[in-house]
Design a protein around this motif. Structure first.
Motif, PDB file in Angstrom:
ATOM      1  N   MET C   1       3.847   2.819  -0.663  1.00  0.00           N
ATOM      2  CA  MET C   1       3.918   1.372  -0.696  1.00  0.00           C
ATOM      3  C   MET C   1       3.304   0.750   0.536  1.00  0.00           C
ATOM      4  O   MET C   1       3.268  -0.439   0.723  1.00  0.00           O
ATOM      5  N   LYS C   2       2.824   1.623   1.371  1.00  0.00           N
ATOM      6  CA  LYS C   2       2.164   1.171   2.575  1.00  0.00           C
ATOM      7  C   LYS C   2       0.999   0.221   2.298  1.00  0.00           C
ATOM      8  O   LYS C   2       0.781  -0.722   3.062  1.00  0.00           O
ATOM      9  N   THR C   4       0.579  -2.288   0.806  1.00  0.00           N
ATOM     10  CA  THR C   4       0.887  -3.704   0.848  1.00  0.00           C
ATOM     11  C   THR C   4       0.355  -4.346   2.119  1.00  0.00           C
ATOM     12  O   THR C   4      -0.240  -5.408   2.115  1.00  0.00           O
ATOM     13  N   ILE C   5       0.615  -3.631   3.213  1.00  0.00           N
ATOM     14  CA  ILE C   5       0.205  -4.207   4.478  1.00  0.00           C
ATOM     15  C   ILE C   5      -1.293  -4.041   4.671  1.00  0.00           C
ATOM     16  O   ILE C   5      -1.981  -4.952   5.091  1.00  0.00           O
ATOM     17  N   LYS C   7      -3.497  -3.815   2.369  1.00  0.00           N
ATOM     18  CA  LYS C   7      -4.140  -4.738   1.444  1.00  0.00           C
ATOM     19  C   LYS C   7      -4.310  -6.096   2.106  1.00  0.00           C
ATOM     20  O   LYS C   7      -5.294  -6.780   1.953  1.00  0.00           O
ATOM     21  N   PHE C   8      -3.266  -6.450   2.846  1.00  0.00           N
ATOM     22  CA  PHE C   8      -3.276  -7.746   3.497  1.00  0.00           C
ATOM     23  C   PHE C   8      -4.250  -7.760   4.671  1.00  0.00           C
ATOM     24  O   PHE C   8      -4.960  -8.713   4.886  1.00  0.00           O
ATOM     25  N   ALA C 238       3.097  -7.035  13.177  1.00  0.00           N
ATOM     26  CA  ALA C 238       2.328  -6.471  12.066  1.00  0.00           C
ATOM     27  C   ALA C 238       0.973  -7.148  11.908  1.00  0.00           C
ATOM     28  O   ALA C 238       0.186  -6.765  11.051  1.00  0.00           O
TER      29      ALA C 238
END
Ligand SMILES: Nc1ncnc2c1ncn2[C@@H]1O[C@H](COP(=O)(O)OP(=O)(O)O)[C@@H](O)[C@H]1O
Ligand code: SF4
Ligand SMILES: [Mg+2]
Lengths: 347, 325, 515
Positions: C1-2, C4-5, C7-8, C238
């Motif tokens: 699920m990493k 997500t970050i 991707k951002f 982040a």
């Protein structure tokens, strides 16, 4: 259910709805009156700091605050009967619009938390009950104790810091990733809108953003339901009908699921129903941590700003949600419990 | 063990929980094919514990000893084996028909459930359930099969429970106080029904009761239990004519006799039966026995001694035998 | 699920690419914001959460730029006052267009003032005796006052000019409040792109902005509503936000000097007062008693321990960085001397009720500290937390007014008037519906405040304000408990951020770029 029963059930639900509608009017009146007793003046807030007395007085007239309370309420009711919840004194938007903009985020959170709750607590409770006094049971009881004892706020911060921040497994905050921030749809429910538009990446992303908040919100509720499921299943397992079911030579799984659990579900469903409202009022804690918009925050804002129409609006909407969940619980009960069905039929 | 008995119980003991107290303490008895056996004793004497243990239905009991069905050991057997016996070979009826049926399932579902588990089609199983309901005397069975337990009277429910026990055509029917919760009027109907079903199916029947009167007309043989032990075993006729154990006599004295009105105060045995773990030394019955002698109060519980028509566990057996002749 | 970050990060990184070759604004600046703006109405510009957005979407006649305490031109290129101080004439910049492309003219300016006046907007609260607006020609307006008001021009820094053509059709509905609450009608450097309450607000650069886009500017500004301080820290770490203004003090210290981050410490002017009700009766009506309890406030300890040094030591009724400030007014913290006063006068055992706003942590901590110190000199402080409307309502009657009230001032422009008038003038006493919770009424002070307000002579005004500070210092009517600094933590990708004392908790969008 036969035709006759179905008709009776419809009549019964109709009765329930109209009774609750009356309850809602009473509720609105009570909220309205209580709002007047709270110290502080909406006009003062609306005017902002350094505003003079005249300006506040002007505003008071503009907002109708100069009228006697029963007149204010009468005006409110007549608007309400036309489906108009009034306008917020701080967003200046129709309260219904405000609620519509904020409720879906909270509803999505509650929905997922409730789903996790149902999916986790019931099997866990059954497992503990069927493994009564074993290591498994002990472990589950320990988890339940911890889950019931952890303050939601703290749990949220811990999960956010370690699972999202340090490990990076889930997003830290927000409803959706930055790249999707411009996405919008007709319902306001990200999951529904993205699914409807076939935007599965956004759907998955929104779900990802919901996961930690939902776990945070659900933990306490999971603990509660696991505990009660365990004790009700323990009780139903002692019932003669379970012993007799076993005496037929059917598998233990069938005994537990078809008889012990099936009967234990009746009180459990009631608890789930009550939890929806309870959860909805707890979302604000989680939403603050995970920077999610929501209805709770709007309610708090309305209260601190003495925005009585906003407060009553939220209370009414919550009341309607309460009615709907109660109705759903009731309908589920009609299916689960033949006795209840019969009592309805008898009416 | 060589035996013509369909069910052979040997030194069966049942303990609950951590306490080492035995609720059932080394009982042995047998059951022949087609026979009707009565097990009687005051409440708490261990009757239910015994028969539930035989079927492995006591969840939290430690069971020792042996119970063999057609030579197959049931004590300690796994669920897989037990499920071949439960329902299919041994059917069970419990005391309280209000508690014995699952309130949220139709009676048809509950009667046919065992059959469905053995692979019967739904339709066939349901038809059989209707047939069984007819057999046990439930009127308009084809409609009532879809009714829920609460829509039945107590007596009708017990009939449903019996139909449920008969569904898989077992070789033994065990009925634990099947009439205790029922109206006196209905008691006889239910017992007659069971008796008649057993006879027509060649089935053995075990009737458990705390009321000797209930079974006086129905059983071939009777076992009397007291405080987890069998104290006497006798044929029905002998038992009523010539009870050997003072406890049996006590039970018989409590029965209403003909000519007495129902309202008349019934005699009871004085005192209370002991609870497991707080058993008196010597004969367990001695604190309540009318014939207690000093010898009764010491040592172990007297062993069961065979007589011509049965067994009895009393140190004064010889004396009573003589007296009764 | 990493992912997500990640991707951002990828698209953000793409947006952040250096733009040396490309002219024009580029990149997306993400700012964490702990409060959600209630609405986007320029009439509500006294609210700093609203004000920070107005600064991007609208223009004003004059402005305080970051770091300055005097006004400079914005829409108005220059202005002049009439000799009697009753009218001001502004020459408007030509070639200014609203976001819909229409020209901004004097008509829009007058419409804005009229609307604010009719709506009772707090944007005009500080504009004193503002009376009316005349259109002289397309690019000249005249603003008229009913009485001379010295800081008038300074008070216009938060009057945001709206597009008349867009707003007028909605005037029938509560002076267009509903419409302007969710729509934008400005000429400012940034155009409203989306407004999601409690979630985010986004603005994109207005290509035709009159000031042009030379230099390093961002193409989009996104405010992310992040109420929790710890979440802001996590997002900053982040890389999901560039600016995190609302961290806990501990986090602010942790980020200070850390690689990749900048800590901006701005001399702010958001003074917190404990105002003592001089009309409460009993010992509280005695200036000596008030002196004693003021001497029990350990201002320095509060600054050092609670604010961790992110603060200045107040010495008098005004923040030390404020124009016209006079120092050395307050008595030194001295519990022994205070105790002596209490004992000598037999005041031991006196109870004082304080109402404060627990929403502000500093108020909570200051109350606790005061309580502990007062206990040592034999005075019992009963501190109760409440909301602003409740405190305001209680102060309206001497029967309900607390003996002392906690209140912070957020002066909208750097002028003594913005603080002292509301704090000290008798017309602003709590019982008159004002924020002078000291219920202080002193003709000497009133006269000087009024004179200073109506004068245009800056030197004279400052002298009068100096005298006012000396007088009230002697009357011991309040204590400025804390003067917190503005501490903003930023990613070092951000260049050009500067604290603006006239727009507390806002951002100087036009100066900010991304590396
Ligand atoms: N599940 C149980 N846990 C603990 N004790 C039990 C349990 N079931 C029965 N007992 C005890 O075992 C003894 C025998 O009970 P039971 O077999 O039900 O008696 P009866 O059927 O003869 O009335 C009683 O003392 C009873 O309290
Ligand atoms: S052994 Fe003694 S006490 Fe026991 S039954 Fe016989 S006579 Fe009675
Ligand atoms: Mg029993």
């Amino acid at each position: 259910m036969n035709k006759e029963t179905a008709k009776n059930v419809v009549v019964y639900i109709g009765q329930r709805v109209s009774l609750t509608a009356i309850a809602l009017v009473v509720l609105s009146f009570m909220t309205f009156t209580l709002g007047q007793l709270v110290p502080g003046d909406a006009a003062v807030v609306a005017a902002g700091p350094n505003a003079g007395n005249e300006r506040i007085a002007e505003l008071r007239v503009e907002m109708g605050l100069d009228l006697p309370i029963h007149k204010q309420y009468a005006i409110y009711l007549s608007k309400l009967s036309r489906g108009d919840l009034g306008k917020s004194w701080f967003t200046h938007q129709p309260i219904w619009e405000d609620i519509k903009a904020r409720l879906p985020a909270s509803a999505e959170l509650v929905f997922l938390a409730m789903l996790l709750n149902v999916l986790i607590s019931v099997p866990l409770g059954v497992l503990a009950a069927t493994r009564f006094d074993s290591k498994t049971d002990g472990a589950i009881r320990l988890i339940v104790m911890a889950g019931a004892g952890i303050p939601i706020f703290w749990l949220g911060l811990i999960l956010q810091h370690y699972v999202a921040g340090e490990a990076g497994w889930f997003p830290i905050a927000g409803r959706v990733s930055f790249e999707f921030r411009d996405f919008s749809g007709s319902t306001g429910f990200l999951l529904i809108d993205s699914a409807a538009q076939g935007e599965w990446r956004i759907f998955w992303d929104a779900l990802n953003h919901l996961f930690l908040p939902a776990i945070t919100l659900a933990t306490l509720f999971i603990a509660v339901v696991t505990r009660t499921t365990r004790s009700t299943v323990l009780r139903t397992l002692q019932e003669d009908y379970v012993t007799l079911a076993r005496s037929k030579g059917i598998s233990e799984y069938q005994v537990v699921v078809r008889h012990a659990l099936r009967n234990a579900l009746i009180p459990t469903i009631t608890i789930f129903g009550m939890q929806v409202g309870w959860m909805l009022s707890t979302t604000i804690l989680v939403e603050e941590i995970f920077s999610r918009p929501g209805i709770g925050k709007y309610a708090v804002k309305a209260i601190t700003q003495s925005d009585i129409h906003g407060v009553v609006g939220v209370v009414l909407v919550m009341g309607v949600i309460f009615l709907i969940t109660n109705l759903i619980v009731d309908i589920v009960h009609l299916f689960l419990n033949p006795r209840h069905r019969e009592s309805v039929q008898g009416k | 063990m060589q035996s013509s008995n369909i069910l052979e119980v040997e030194s069966l003991s049942v303990r609950f929980g951590e306490s080492r107290a035995k609720a059932v303490d080394g009982i042995s008895f047998g059951l022949t094919k087609g026979e009707t056996l009565g097990i009687a004793g005051e409440s708490g004497s261990g009757k239910t514990a015994s028969i539930l243990s035989i079927l492995g239905l006591h969840q939290r009991a430690t069971v020792e000893g042996s119970a063999q069905f057609e030579g197959q050991e049931l004590i300690g057997a796994d669920n897989k084996l037990l499920n071949k016996i439960r329902g299919k070979r041994i059917g069970l009826v419990l005391q309280d028909p209000f508690a014995a049926l699952d309130p949220v399932k139709t009676v048809g579902h509950q009667i046919s459930e065992g059959l469905r588990a053995s692979g019967w089609s739904k339709k066939r199983a349901m038809n059989h359930a209707i047939h069984l309901l007819e057999e046990v005397g439930v009127p308009s069975a084809s409609q009532r099969v879809n009714a829920y337990p609460h829509q039945f009277s107590g007596g009708m429910r017990q009939r449903v429970v019996i139909a449920m026990a008969l569904a898989q055509d077992p070789d033994i029917l065990i009925a634990d106080e099947p009439t205790t919760a029922l109206d006196v009027r209905i008691q006889k109907q239910v017992l007659d029904l069971m008796k008649q079903q057993c006879e027509s199916r060649g089935m053995s029947l075990v009737i458990i009761t705390h009321d000797l009167g209930v079974i006086s007309n129905y059983t071939d043989r009777i076992v009397i239990m007291y405080a987890g032990k069998i104290v006497e075993e006798s044929s029905r006729l002998k038992l009523f004519d010539q009870p050997l154990h003072p406890y049996t006599q006590g039970l018989l004295d409590c029965l209403p006799t003909l000519g007495h009105s129902e309202n008349e105060y019934l005699k009871t045995i004085g005192g209370q039966p002991p609870i497991p773990g707080k058993l008196p030394s010597g004969c367990r019955y001695h604190p309540r026995c009318a014939f207690t002698e000093p010898a009764c109060t010491n040592g172990n519980n007297p062993p069961l001694v065979p007589v011509k028509w049965g067994r009895s566990a009393c140190i004064q057996l010889e004396k009573f035998l003589k007296e009764s002749q | 699920m990493k992912p997500t970050i990640r991707k951002f990060l990828v698209p953000l990184a793409a947006l952040l690419l250096p733009t040396g070759v490309l002219a024009g604004p580029s990149g997306t600046l993400v700012i964490a914001e702990n409060l959600t703006p209630e609405n986007l109405d320029p009439a509500n510009s006294q609210n700093s959460t609203v004000d920070q957005l107005m600064l991007g979407m609208y223009d004003t006649l004059v402005q305080f730029t970051a770091g300055e305490t005097t006004v400079s031109p914005r829409l108005a290129t220059d202005w002049s006052a009439s000799a009697d101080g009753l009218s001001y004439t502004f020459n408007l910049r030509s070639g200014v267009t609203f976001h819909d492309g229409s020209a901004l003219t004097a008509d829009d300016v007058c419409f804005t003032f009229d609307r604010n006046q009719a709506a009772g907007a707090n944007a005009l609260t500080d504009a004193g005796p503002y009376d009316s607006c005349n259109i002289v020609d397309d690019h000249t307006v005249q603003l008229n006052l009913s009485a001379p008001f010295g800081p008038f021009v300074s008070a216009l820094g938060r009057v945001y000019i709206v597009n008349k053509d867009l707003v007028e059709p909605h005037m029938a509905d509560n002076h267009a409040r509903s419409w302007l609450s969710v729509n934008e009608a400005g000429s400012g450097p940034y155009v409203l792109k989306s407004y999601k309450p409690d979630d985010s607000i986004s603005m994109t650069a207005y290509a035709d902005y009159w000031a042009g886009w030379d230099g390093n500017h961002v193409a989009e500004v996104v405010f992310r509503v992040v109420p929790e301080a710890s979440t802001q820290a996590a997002l900053l770490k982040a890389g999901e936000v560039h600016i995190a203004p609302d961290l806990t003090i501990d986090d602010k210290i942790a980020f200070q000097g850390k690689d990749g981050y900048i800590t901006d410490i701005g001399a702010a002017a958001t003074p917190l007062y404990f105002m003592i009700n001089v009309q409460a009766g009993g010992p509280l009506s005695d200036r000596l008693f008030r002196k004693a309890i003021i001497m029990a406030v350990d201002i320095k300890a509060l600054c050092d321990a609670v604010l961790q040094g992110f603060c200045a030591y107040p010495e008098g009724p005004m923040p030390s960085n404020w124009p016209g400030h006079v120092g050395g007014i307050y008595p030194e913290f001295d519990l022994e001397a205070a105790k002596k006063i209490i004992d000598d006068n037999g005041w031991a055992g006196t109870e004082v009720n304080l109402t404060f706003l627990p929403e502000e942590e500093i108020q909570q901590r200051a109350s606790e500290m005061w309580q502990a110190n007062l206990a040592k000199i034999g005075v019992k402080l009963n501190a109760t937390g409440d909301t602003w409307p409740a405190l305001y309502a209680a102060a309206q009657s001497l029967d309900t007014a607390p003996d002392a009230g906690g209140s912070s001032a957020f002066p909208p422009f750097p002028d003594p008037h913005g603080i002292l008038y509301g704090l000290l003038h008798s017309s602003k006493m709590g019982i008159n519906g004002g924020t002078n919770f000291s219920q202080y009424s002193n003709p000497e002070v009133d006269a000087r405040l009024d004179k200073a307000a109506s004068s245009a002579d800056q030197a004279e005004r400052m002298k009068l304000y100096g005298e006012v500070q000396e007088i009230v210092g002697n009357d011991y009517i309040h204590v400025l408990v804390a003067q917190p600094a503005s501490v903003v933590t930023l990613s070092d990708k951000v260049v050009g951020y500067k604290y603006n004392v006239a727009h507390h908790q806002t951002f100087n969008f036009m100066d900010i770029g991304l590396k």
